[in-house]
Write an enzyme that holds these catalytic residues in place. Sequence first.
Site, PDB file in Angstrom:
ATOM      1  N   GLY A 113       0.823  -1.225   0.000  1.00 16.11           N
ATOM      2  CA  GLY A 113       0.000   0.000   0.000  1.00 16.11           C
ATOM      3  C   GLY A 113       0.845   1.258   0.000  1.00 16.11           C
ATOM      4  O   GLY A 113       2.067   1.224   0.113  1.00 16.11           O
ATOM      5  N   GLY A 115       2.547   3.697   1.565  1.00 15.76           N
ATOM      6  CA  GLY A 115       3.060   3.884   2.918  1.00 15.76           C
ATOM      7  C   GLY A 115       3.567   5.299   3.159  1.00 15.76           C
ATOM      8  O   GLY A 115       3.770   5.707   4.299  1.00 15.76           O
ATOM      9  N   ARG A 116       3.804   6.003   2.081  1.00 15.59           N
ATOM     10  CA  ARG A 116       4.240   7.393   2.236  1.00 15.59           C
ATOM     11  C   ARG A 116       3.743   8.260   1.094  1.00 15.59           C
ATOM     12  O   ARG A 116       4.149   9.411   0.948  1.00 15.59           O
ATOM     13  CB  ARG A 116       5.740   7.477   2.342  1.00 15.59           C
ATOM     14  CG  ARG A 116       6.479   6.851   1.160  1.00 15.59           C
ATOM     15  CD  ARG A 116       7.923   7.192   1.260  1.00 15.59           C
ATOM     16  NE  ARG A 116       8.713   6.384   0.343  1.00 15.59           N
ATOM     17  CZ  ARG A 116       9.991   6.560   0.140  1.00 15.59           C
ATOM     18  NH1 ARG A 116      10.618   7.523   0.774  1.00 15.59           N
ATOM     19  NH2 ARG A 116      10.653   5.789  -0.687  1.00 15.59           N
ATOM     20  N   LYS A 136       4.433  12.321  -2.590  1.00 17.60           N
ATOM     21  CA  LYS A 136       5.276  11.227  -2.086  1.00 17.60           C
ATOM     22  C   LYS A 136       6.175  11.781  -0.982  1.00 17.60           C
ATOM     23  O   LYS A 136       6.907  12.740  -1.207  1.00 17.60           O
ATOM     24  CB  LYS A 136       6.122  10.646  -3.216  1.00 17.60           C
ATOM     25  CG  LYS A 136       6.984   9.466  -2.781  1.00 17.60           C
ATOM     26  CD  LYS A 136       7.531   8.729  -3.976  1.00 17.60           C
ATOM     27  CE  LYS A 136       8.518   7.637  -3.567  1.00 17.60           C
ATOM     28  NZ  LYS A 136       9.035   6.931  -4.745  1.00 17.60           N
ATOM     29  N   ASP A 148       8.501   5.686   8.189  1.00 16.70           N
ATOM     30  CA  ASP A 148       8.129   6.986   8.763  1.00 16.70           C
ATOM     31  C   ASP A 148       7.249   7.814   7.836  1.00 16.70           C
ATOM     32  O   ASP A 148       6.869   8.936   8.176  1.00 16.70           O
ATOM     33  CB  ASP A 148       9.392   7.782   9.145  1.00 16.70           C
ATOM     34  CG  ASP A 148      10.293   8.041   7.941  1.00 16.70           C
ATOM     35  OD1 ASP A 148       9.896   7.675   6.808  1.00 16.70           O
ATOM     36  OD2 ASP A 148      11.384   8.600   8.129  1.00 16.70           O
ATOM     37  N   GLY A 149       6.971   7.279   6.653  1.00 20.50           N
ATOM     38  CA  GLY A 149       6.099   8.009   5.724  1.00 20.50           C
ATOM     39  C   GLY A 149       6.780   9.174   5.030  1.00 20.50           C
ATOM     40  O   GLY A 149       6.140   9.928   4.303  1.00 20.50           O
ATOM     41  N   ARG A 206       3.573  13.848  -7.667  1.00 19.59           N
ATOM     42  CA  ARG A 206       3.593  13.074  -8.909  1.00 19.59           C
ATOM     43  C   ARG A 206       2.217  13.141  -9.564  1.00 19.59           C
ATOM     44  O   ARG A 206       1.200  13.343  -8.887  1.00 19.59           O
ATOM     45  CB  ARG A 206       3.905  11.605  -8.626  1.00 19.59           C
ATOM     46  CG  ARG A 206       5.054  11.385  -7.666  1.00 19.59           C
ATOM     47  CD  ARG A 206       5.543   9.968  -7.728  1.00 19.59           C
ATOM     48  NE  ARG A 206       4.703   9.000  -7.038  1.00 19.59           N
ATOM     49  CZ  ARG A 206       5.091   7.760  -6.783  1.00 19.59           C
ATOM     50  NH1 ARG A 206       6.276   7.338  -7.184  1.00 19.59           N
ATOM     51  NH2 ARG A 206       4.298   6.917  -6.152  1.00 19.59           N
ATOM     52  N   ASP A 283       4.421  -4.320  -7.199  1.00 14.11           N
ATOM     53  CA  ASP A 283       3.786  -3.114  -6.666  1.00 14.11           C
ATOM     54  C   ASP A 283       4.366  -1.867  -7.331  1.00 14.11           C
ATOM     55  O   ASP A 283       3.877  -0.764  -7.095  1.00 14.11           O
ATOM     56  CB  ASP A 283       3.970  -3.025  -5.144  1.00 14.11           C
ATOM     57  CG  ASP A 283       5.425  -3.172  -4.719  1.00 14.11           C
ATOM     58  OD1 ASP A 283       6.025  -4.211  -5.040  1.00 14.11           O
ATOM     59  OD2 ASP A 283       5.963  -2.243  -4.100  1.00 14.11           O
ATOM     60  N   ASN A 284       5.405  -2.047  -8.145  1.00 14.33           N
ATOM     61  CA  ASN A 284       5.992  -0.911  -8.851  1.00 14.33           C
ATOM     62  C   ASN A 284       5.744  -1.000 -10.343  1.00 14.33           C
ATOM     63  O   ASN A 284       6.514  -0.449 -11.142  1.00 14.33           O
ATOM     64  CB  ASN A 284       7.499  -0.847  -8.566  1.00 14.33           C
ATOM     65  CG  ASN A 284       7.791  -0.476  -7.114  1.00 14.33           C
ATOM     66  OD1 ASN A 284       6.948   0.116  -6.446  1.00 14.33           O
ATOM     67  ND2 ASN A 284       8.961  -0.822  -6.636  1.00 14.33           N
TER      68      ASN A 284
HETATM   69  P1  AMP Z   1       9.203   0.763  -2.721  1.00 17.72           P
HETATM   70  O1  AMP Z   1      10.260  -0.287  -2.629  1.00 17.72           O
HETATM   71  O2  AMP Z   1       9.698   2.180  -2.599  1.00 17.72           O
HETATM   72  O3  AMP Z   1       8.307   0.589  -3.887  1.00 17.72           O
HETATM   73  O4  AMP Z   1       8.291   0.598  -1.416  1.00 17.72           O
HETATM   74  C1  AMP Z   1       7.672  -0.613  -1.051  1.00 17.72           C
HETATM   75  C2  AMP Z   1       6.661  -0.342   0.003  1.00 17.72           C
HETATM   76  O5  AMP Z   1       7.278   0.271   1.147  1.00 17.72           O
HETATM   77  C3  AMP Z   1       5.523   0.579  -0.399  1.00 17.72           C
HETATM   78  O6  AMP Z   1       4.359   0.107   0.219  1.00 17.72           O
HETATM   79  C4  AMP Z   1       5.957   1.911   0.158  1.00 17.72           C
HETATM   80  O7  AMP Z   1       4.868   2.757   0.410  1.00 17.72           O
HETATM   81  C5  AMP Z   1       6.619   1.486   1.460  1.00 17.72           C
HETATM   82  N1  AMP Z   1       7.608   2.473   1.933  1.00 17.72           N
HETATM   83  C6  AMP Z   1       8.801   2.779   1.392  1.00 17.72           C
HETATM   84  N2  AMP Z   1       9.414   3.734   2.099  1.00 17.72           N
HETATM   85  C7  AMP Z   1       8.601   4.062   3.138  1.00 17.72           C
HETATM   86  C8  AMP Z   1       8.660   4.982   4.232  1.00 17.72           C
HETATM   87  N3  AMP Z   1       9.721   5.770   4.417  1.00 17.72           N
HETATM   88  N4  AMP Z   1       7.608   5.033   5.067  1.00 17.72           N
HETATM   89  C9  AMP Z   1       6.542   4.239   4.895  1.00 17.72           C
HETATM   90  N5  AMP Z   1       6.423   3.355   3.907  1.00 17.72           N
HETATM   91  C10 AMP Z   1       7.424   3.260   3.023  1.00 17.72           C
HETATM   92 MG    MG Z   2       6.781   1.369  -4.665  1.00 20.88          MG
END
Ligand code: AMP
Ligand code: MG
Length: 540
Positions: A113, A115-116, A136, A148-149, A206, A283-284
């Site tokens: 989901g 997350g940030r 973002k 930490d979002g 974005r 998820d990407n």
């Molecule tokens: P990513 O590898 O950047 O695509 O992130 C994978 C997952 O981790 C996604 O659900 C992001 O929203 C979550 N995520 C990445 N960095 C953070 C962060 N600093 N705080 C909260 N969620 C994060």
């Molecule tokens: Mg991602």
Amino acid sequence: MDLIDQPLEFVPLEGLRFDNRFSSQLPADPEIENKVRQVQRSFFSRVHPTRTANPKLLATSKEVLDMVGISEAEASSEYFSQVFSGNALTDGMDPHAACYGGHQFGNWAGQLGDGRAINLGEVLGTEGDHLMLQLKGAGRTPYSRSGDGRAVLRSSIREFLCSEAMYHLGVPTTRALSLCTTGDQVMRDMFYDGNPAYEIGAVVCRVAPSFIRFGNFEIFTSRGQIEELESLLKFVIENYYPHLGEPSPETYVEFFRRVVDATAEMIAHWQRVGYVHGVMNTDNMSIHGLTIDYGPYGWIDNFDADWTPNTTDRAHKRYRFGNQPAVAHWNLAQLANALVPAVHEVDPLQAALDEFMPSFNSYWAEMMASKLGLASLASDPANELVAELFDLLHATETDMTIFFRRLVDIDISTEPELATVETILPLEEAYYVPSDFHGNSQGRLLSWVKNYLHVSQLSGVEAAERSLMMKAANPKFVLRNYLAQLVIDAAENEDISMIHEVLDVLRNPYDEQPDYDHWAAKRPDWARHRPGCSMLSCSS
Ligand code: AMP
Ligand code: MG
């Protein structure tokens, strides 16, 4: 223009008109408390961005401002930086974080989901299309897990610049409207070595038709929530593919076929420009075939199909440059699996999935022909030429971008048998080690060029047309890893002028722009092993 130095005042964003389809047509999470949890049977959770201490606008993309209908005056107002750092909401926004899952590095990871990332809402673009605005780094959401979002300046600069660079290169991508610092400090262990340090917080806004990913479908199927899977399919068909007809198993397959094709085209472009995504988890992967989530991505300097910028992937190199088509295919297979309960049959999905490689190969062959200035690759000698070229580039340290860009300067009227060192001199610049060009391997290059001249002459493309074709397929300027790092170094020292300069140069990546030759140069030695230039962690 240094927006940061301009007087800021309140100017309402009058051009923004919202029509929030995602958050009005699909069921929301009934729980409203912003705490980390598993969110069941819901497509998103309403959540407000977290307030930031002292937001400052660093940059905007003028093309994206135009797309969403924000004037330059509005963009330089205090209000703009408040809104696009998450401190204020305008009328019509409906902030929410989406629920999705994903396969990470080949394994099912469950709920992930936003997350940030926080979607602000869908704005009606100046072309009449719907564009989701998404912050973002805007703070914690129910999907933040242990995060930490937040996002830091270095990764936000990379996302902002690369989104726009990719667009101008002609690569399908999400866009970036703005880049703000937040005034908050964010703790990161950049090297995952137990030495966390404070960094500058930042937020990128974005923009994309939607941020729906393969994982938005996978999460429901993984939980056996087939009604929700069907609702999401209906939503996507009705809003993005209405021409396919009423939602039904047949139109779901048709939709999947479009995703297969759009993904194949996107990946062919990545291979054309030397872009390595670095984290091709499901998820990407956007259902619109857009490059999404700029994290530990990198650009090929010396051609190496085995290179990945992502240090987390160093052991298996799953997401290495040469593996991107195969991974995209694998990811599409996960999406197909997720759609089976709504389609009720495997065969039509399998048939659509089987089109991926032929489709990728056809896009790739077309792009490769343009890169070489040939009418097509549809001949054995042309195919052999390409195969030998990639072996050749691999064999010695050869800069991919420069090699292709300088190939256009080979005098194509040269009689193949009469080609000499003189003929191949334009390519010298592409070699990292001078003796690779002048020494033993020169014979192999010369013999490849002789074949190239031969195939080109047979192909019959006129010199002027050849030059146009090649220059439009082979960029001079890409966001080289060291170039992004130079921008980051300057910005971390409070000099943001380079963000604007680099963005400007990358607006016309196929033009000569001789004043900026230094940014088209091969990776300098200092960048060879420097983090951020040759390797990146997921810490962002
Ligand atoms: P990513 O590898 O950047 O695509 O992130 C994978 C997952 O981790 C996604 O659900 C992001 O929203 C979550 N995520 C990445 N960095 C953070 C962060 N600093 N705080 C909260 N969620 C994060
Ligand atoms: Mg991602």
